[in-house]
Design a protein around this motif. Structure first.
Motif, short mmCIF file in Angstrom:
data_model
loop_
_atom_site.label_atom_id
_atom_site.label_comp_id
_atom_site.label_asym_id
_atom_site.label_seq_id
_atom_site.Cartn_x
_atom_site.Cartn_y
_atom_site.Cartn_z
N LEU C 298 21.79 92.32 153.48
CA LEU C 298 21.51 89.98 154.08
C LEU C 298 21.95 89.31 152.89
CD1 LEU C 298 17.69 90.36 154.51
CD2 LEU C 298 19.41 89.45 155.50
N ARG C 299 21.67 88.64 152.28
CA ARG C 299 22.12 87.94 150.91
C ARG C 299 20.86 88.20 150.16
NH1 ARG C 299 26.56 85.44 150.64
NH2 ARG C 299 26.43 84.39 148.08
N ILE C 300 21.53 88.20 148.10
CA ILE C 300 20.47 88.57 147.20
C ILE C 300 19.21 87.36 147.73
CG2 ILE C 300 21.70 87.70 146.13
CD1 ILE C 300 19.11 90.61 145.07
N GLU C 301 19.53 86.20 147.44
CA GLU C 301 18.50 85.38 147.87
C GLU C 301 17.61 85.85 149.36
OE1 GLU C 301 21.57 84.26 148.07
OE2 GLU C 301 21.79 83.47 146.52
N LEU C 302 17.64 86.00 150.27
CA LEU C 302 17.24 86.40 151.67
C LEU C 302 16.41 87.37 150.83
CD1 LEU C 302 18.90 85.12 154.65
CD2 LEU C 302 17.32 84.88 154.44
N ALA C 303 17.46 88.25 150.69
CA ALA C 303 16.23 89.33 150.70
C ALA C 303 15.22 89.31 149.46
CB ALA C 303 17.67 90.56 149.97
N MET C 304 15.12 88.70 149.07
CA MET C 304 14.13 88.59 147.78
C MET C 304 13.41 88.12 148.72
SD MET C 304 16.58 87.87 144.41
CE MET C 304 15.09 87.24 143.35
N SER C 305 13.36 86.37 149.42
CA SER C 305 12.30 85.99 149.76
C SER C 305 11.57 87.01 150.98
CB SER C 305 12.81 84.78 150.32
OG SER C 305 13.71 84.78 151.34
N ILE C 306 12.51 87.61 151.80
CA ILE C 306 11.81 88.62 152.50
C ILE C 306 10.87 89.20 152.10
CG2 ILE C 306 11.70 89.83 154.58
CD1 ILE C 306 14.76 88.35 155.22
N ALA C 307 11.32 90.21 151.41
CA ALA C 307 10.04 91.11 150.51
C ALA C 307 9.46 90.54 149.90
CB ALA C 307 11.41 91.52 149.63
#
Lengths: 361, 360, 443
Positions: C298-307
């Motif tokens: 995942l892209r970092i932005e997506l990873a962060m929002s999913i996390a």
């Protein structure tokens, strides 16, 4: 009915599955300049072997190579086919083991090796068990589904290419072909030699046109070139030779800001692994075919189950990557035998048969 | 077909059962919210002891914050392991975007740590490298205190489609690794420090030769460096005595030759610029002439310095790959580069003068 | 005569009605529930009067009224009655046997209506109903051709069920036709109360098959198009669908109605359906793979929002996904059962209230809600309801595989599904092949 499309798809997929991991490593290692010589030489051999092989097969009307050799005499068949089945077995073990290792090195670092190998063997066994026709249709379906992804990643992989690395075009070493008998180059032949034998096994089940297959061979050439030249152009030879899997490293450097995924490498590798799985199931099918020829009482499902189990157990016995590399090297002798002897014998048998036929009339 | 059926079901259910067993004997799979995803790593090395700072964004559904974790030890992996152990989360470096090296560390040599980053699959090879002009602790503290988007600032600062500007070099870990092994390529790594009103500012670029920082260039020179590499200088403002312009496009052509054992490179950079601002009332011809003069001067000064340092960050050696045989190219940095002649001509076209007319 | 009276004692629905036709006493026998008696009697009288005018005796009249059945053939009598025919039993001794007459029957079928499971935007919109003859007639209306051939069978020992096989001469591949006919003729004694019986007992398709081996359609238009392509159509009495043999993978993605649109649009729509089906199968698996095994993709932005959105969710993503998928399947199933007027309410409750609450209670992440909603919508892009429910199944396999092996598992799952589809064959025609109008014999 003519199923050339399916045969072409499987031919392409199984080779692509083999090219991208080990082949660039070997070629980059074998030469410092003028890698295209090495690629073209290997490819020329590949085309020649396929041409000879299919020419030989074309003398026999939809007969598999087992039938052809058996027709020429039982002893001959044993002598010729025993190394082939040994080669298949080695190939199965090596591919399963090597690809499982690659998977755990690259993206499933917490997954145990045996689980990945079990997955590979289970899926390959299942596909090979479904029968050769289903396998070839699967090949076509997989090609339709995965090819766009593959082409996308391949085109992206040129992002960091520095075309100056093309120079110098060649040097004395590459011009003199002195690399040919060296170990890395001989190892590289597995990408050429692994997949073509199936053309001799399928005629009774999946008929195809010889010409169609021969015409598709050039389609494979760009893949060979891309696999070697993308890492070369991205890193330069000095750096590329440091890597275990140069192509993967080169794709890893590509940065696409508009995609929702960060590592397109992953998708690339997995498509390639799926292709390799098809290849494994094809080899499994060929091996079970030979096993059942010798032991006709074994049920086909039992045969593939047994084969998978044997391969799994042997794979578990291989302790490390060094051992895999050593096995690869040992397998090279068998491979050279398969590349040289089987197609030529087929051709000789074919010509003899035609002579006989002509004399008979 | 029918006879095979039970067998097929048996096979399938066996595979499924096998998989379930595998699942039950589950290996270490951690969900994303149980992993710490550091976005930046700061690396210091004092007398062989590494000190690592990790900048970890922490998001919840409503808020985002940043935390800094640091520890020291003798190897990088050991430190990461210790941090993982002490933290309630598992540290996963896969999403690391920026690695900031301490300047003294960079001067002593980054070779080993870059090689180990390349070796481990944990860290992506396209991670951006930077060098900090101040102590990493204080830089990270500033990042933490000014962060509003969960620490993404440092990543966006370097990201091409976000905050990147052409005065900033952009170098990734794999490029540094490449420069360690290449005959002809060195790299420039951006130098950053915390800014006064902004989170960060760039104070130029470090010239890295064989993994060691041997000199530095200013932001203006970095712009020229980027222009030479075709990383188009687009959008950049160039201040002169009479005017400021923005570079629209740049195009390069090179011709290399070797004369009497001396490498000669004739380069031509075509710039298309737009006038932004004028002081007094210069004519376009004046602006054009001044611009070309200024750029040439600056470039020659920078190149002379780079030659003295023996660091080929422009990668001019690449143009001689087809002129100099490979075995002699191996000595490019010592035999050819310091004596090399670079004839650079800037050719500018003033595309337009903005919305106001100018004298021709 | 006596056995009819005996029968009447067991079955009050059977009537034995006396009347006079052309001056002779006769007995009428039939079922109340199937025959409109007054109308039928009027019709008989009328015909008798015509016959009397031309001065012919009843015995001669008989042959004009209906078919004659021998008195001895008890079985034939009952078959005729249960088929809904009227029996005329002359009481005069001069006439041996019975007359079988087609009466005015009660209307026990729907009228022709618009389809309920396949909606048509641009194309003929009348649909099959329960009456076999109506269906056949509609099909013939759609297919005005003298090449149309039908074969009629009666299936079953205890229940008689009519089955009509329709094909087009010259268009249909003879080996396919032969194979179908052979199967039917070999199993004429099998009861076919439902489609599974037809599939398993008659055609001997494997029991545990994910793919329906025949396509069903409500639209005469689709059936006639299939005939034109050289496929075989079966009509089963009291079953308001035509059964098209064999079914192909392309049936999931293209409908006959597509041909009423410009080619470019039609192909775009087909592509959309393929993407929809793929999305439906892949998305839950992809979510699990990306969240728990390979978050590095995942892209970092997506990873962060999913996390961030998964913060506080107490179980692994596989359980989370399975839980929500289960609720969604329940909603789907319930909305089929519910009356049309309550359906929207359930959608409201299930979709909006439950979804909102479940996120706020931190039981699942809201990214997952989005993904699963899209998944469910995507599953109905497949043409035909039977296909739409079929493709709901493989996503669980993919889900499981991706929970174990991450993205690799997902892709291997796709390979397995492809292999399965490739291995399916019906009547020697591979499911995953392109249908060709004129195929060479060995397929």
């Amino acid at each position: 009915m003519d199923k050339s499309m399916q045969v072409i798809a499987v031919y392409l997929l199984s080779h692509i599955g083999l090219i991208f991991f080990m082949y660039p490593t070997d070629i980059i290692e074998s030469l410092s300049v003028g890698h295209w010589c090495a690629i073209l030489l290997g490819f020329a051999c590949h085309v020649a072997v396929i041409a000879i092989y299919t020419k030989g097969l074309s003398y026999f009307k939809s007969q598999s190579i087992i039938d052809i050799f058996a027709g020429a005499g039982k002893a001959l068949a044993w002598i010729l086919l025993l190394p082939v089945s040994l080669y298949f077995l080695m190939m199965l073990i090596l591919t399963v083991r090597a690809y499982a290792e690659i998977v755990t090195i690259i993206f499933l670092d917490s997954t145990p090796l045996w689980a990945v190998m079990a997955l590979f063997l289970a899926v390959a066994g299942l596909i090979s068990f479904m029968g050769v026709e289903a396998m070839f249709r699967t090949g076509l379906l997989a090609a339709i589904l995965f090819f766009p992804l593959l082409l996308f990643v391949l085109s992206v992989s040129f992002q960091n290419a520095d075309w100056h690395y093309l120079y110098p075009i060649m040097d004395k070493r590459s011009a003199s072909f002195s690399f040919v008998l060296e170990r890395p180059y001989l190892l590289s032949f597995f990408a050429f030699a692994g997949g073509f034998l199936f053309l001799g096994f399928i005629p009774p089940y999946v008929p195809y046109k010889r010409r169609a297959v021969l015409w598709t061979t050039p389609v494979l050439l760009p893949f060979f070139f891309v696999s070697v030249y993308v890492p070369l152009l991205t890193f330069g030879r000095n750096t590329a030779v440091q890597f275990q899997f140069p192509f993967i490293m080169a794709v890893d450097t590509a940065d696409i800001s508009w995609l929702m995924f960060d590592r397109v490498t992953m998708f690339f590798m997995i498509t390639v692994i799926c292709f390799a799985l098809l290849f494994i199931s094809l080899v499994m099918w060929k091996t079970t075919l030979m096993i059942r020829r010798v032991l006709p009482f074994v049920r086909p499902d039992l045969a593939s189950l047994l084969l998978a189990a044997v391969v799994f157990v042997i794979c578990l016995q291989i302790p490390n990557w060094k051992m895999v590399e050593r096995l690869f090297w040992w397998n090279t002798y068998l491979r050279l035998y398969v590349v040289a002897v089987i197609p030529l014998t087929t051709l000789v048998l074919g010509i003899r048969r035609r002579r006989k036929g002509a004399a008979g009339i | 077909m029918n006879a095979k059926l039970p067998v097929r079901i048996a096979l399938k259910s066996m595979t499924m059962a096998g998989m379930l067993i595998v699942l039950c004997g589950c290996w270490d799979i951690r969900d994303i919210n149980h992993r710490a995803l550091p976005i930046a790593m700061g690396l210091e090395n004092k007398e062989g002891i590494y000190r690592i700072h990790l900048l970890i964004p922490q998001n919840t559904q409503s808020s985002s914050s940043v935390r800094i974790v640091s520890d020291k030890g003798s190897t990088i992996n050991e430190i990461i392991d210790r941090i993982s152990k002490d933290l309630e989360l598992e540290v996963d470096l896969m999403h690391l975007k920026v690695i900031v090296f301490d300047r003294t560390f960079a001067e002593r040599g980054l070779g080993d740590s870059v090689s180990s980053f390349m070796r481990s699959r944990d860290i992506a090879s396209k991670t951006i490298a930077a060098i900090s002009d101040e102590s990493i602790g204080s830089l990270f503290q500033t990042l933490k205190s000014t962060s509003t988007t969960g620490g993404l600032e440092i990543y966006n600062f370097f990201e091409k489609n976000a905050g990147w500007s052409p005065q900033l070099a952009q170098t990734r870990i794999w490029q540094i690794f490449q420069s360690l092994h290449s005959f002809t390529k060195d790299v420039a790594v951006p130098i950053i420090k915390s800014g006064e009103s902004t989170t960060m500012t760039s104070t130029g670029s470090a010239v890295i030769k064989n993994g060691k920082m041997v000199g530095r260039i200013t932001p203006e020179e970095t712009l020229l460096f980027n222009a030479f590499n075709g990383l188009s200088a687009q959008g950049k403002i160039e201040v002169m005595n009479h005017a400021a312009v923005v570079i629209d496009t740049d195009r390069l052509s090179h011709h290399s030759s070797v004369k009497g054992g001396r490498a000669v490179l004739n380069s031509r950079i075509n710039l298309k610029v737009t006038v932004l601002e004028t002081k007094g009332s210069p004519t376009t011809a004046m602006v054009k002439q001044e611009l070309e003069q200024l750029l040439t001067q600056n470039f020659e000064r920078m190149f002379a310095r780079l030659q003295a340092e023996g660091a080929d960050i422009l990668g001019v050696g690449q143009f001689f790959r087809n002129r100099i045989p490979r075995d002699r190219l191996a000595n490019w940095r010592t035999d050819y580069y310091p004596r090399m002649k670079l004839n650079l001509t800037f050719h500018t076209v003033i595309e337009d003068e903005g919305l106001l007319k100018m004298k021709p | 005569m006596e056995f009819l009276q005996a029968k009447q004692k067991q079955d009050p629905d059977l009537f034995l009605h006396r009347m006079w036709i052309a001056g002779q006493p006769v007995m009428l026998a039939g079922y109340f529930s199937l025959i409109d008696l007054p109308q039928t009697m009027m019709l008989l009288q009328q015909q008798a009067r015509h016959a009397a005018d031309s001065e012919r005796p009843l015995s001669a009249l008989a042959s004009g009224l209906g078919e004659r059945i021998d008195r001895a053939d008890e079985q034939a009598v009952f078959t005729a009655i249960s088929d809904g025919c009227l029996l005329v039993v002359p009481e005069a001794e001069c006439f041996e046997g019975y007359l079988r007459i087609v009466p005015v029957s009660r209307t026990l079928s729907r009228s022709i209506e618009a389809p309920t499971t396949e909606s048509v935007l641009r194309g003929s919109a009348s649909s099959f109903n329960e009456d076999l003859d109506t269906n056949l007639g509609m099909l013939k209306k759609h297919m005005l051709s003298d090449l149309l051939r039908t074969r009629s069978y009666r299936m079953g020992k205890d229940q008689n069920r009519k089955l009509t096989l329709i094909y087009m001469e010259k268009h249909t591949d003879s080996s396919l036709l032969k194979a179908v006919c052979r199967k039917i003729e070999a199993h004429l004694d099998k009861e076919i109360p439902d489609l599974i019986a037809l599939s398993e007992d008659v055609f001997e398709f494997p029991k545990w098959s994910l793919v329906t081996r025949f396509n069903t359609t409500e639209l005469p238009h689709n059936a006639s198009a299939a005939l034109g392509q050289g496929k075989v159509v079966l009509l089963l009495d009291r079953y308001p669908f035509a059964i098209i043999l064999p079914s192909m993978i392309t049936d999931v993605f293209s409908s006959v109605n597509d041909r009423n649109y410009p080619l470019l649009l039609a192909n775009a729509v087909r592509l959309l359906r393929i993407i929809g089906v793929l999305a439906n199968m892949l998305m839950p698996g992809l979510y699990v793979a990306l969240v728990s095994v390979n978050p590095d993709v995942l892209r970092i932005e997506l990873a962060m929002s999913i996390a961030g959105s998964r913060e506080g969710v107490p179980y692994p993503s596989l359980v989370e996904t399975l839980l929500l998928l289960f609720v969604l399947e329940l909603t789907l199933e319930a909305s089929i059962r519910l009356p049309k007027s309550i359906g929207p309410t359930i959608t409201m409750v299930g979709g909006i209230i439950l979804g909102q609450a479940v996120v706020q209670a931190r039981l699942v992440s809201n990214v997952l809600i989005i993904i699963l909603a899209a998944t469910t919508i995507a599953s109905f892009t497949a043409v035909g309801f039977h296909n739409a429910i079929t493709i709901r199944v493989p996503k669980y396999l993919l889900l499981l595989l991706s929970a174990i092996f991450g993205v690799l598992g997902l892709f291997v799952g796709i390979l397995i599904v492809s292999a399965y589809l490739a291995s399916v064959k019906s009547f020697g025609v591979p499911y995953a092949s392109r249908w060709k109008n004129k195929r060479s014999p060995n397929g």
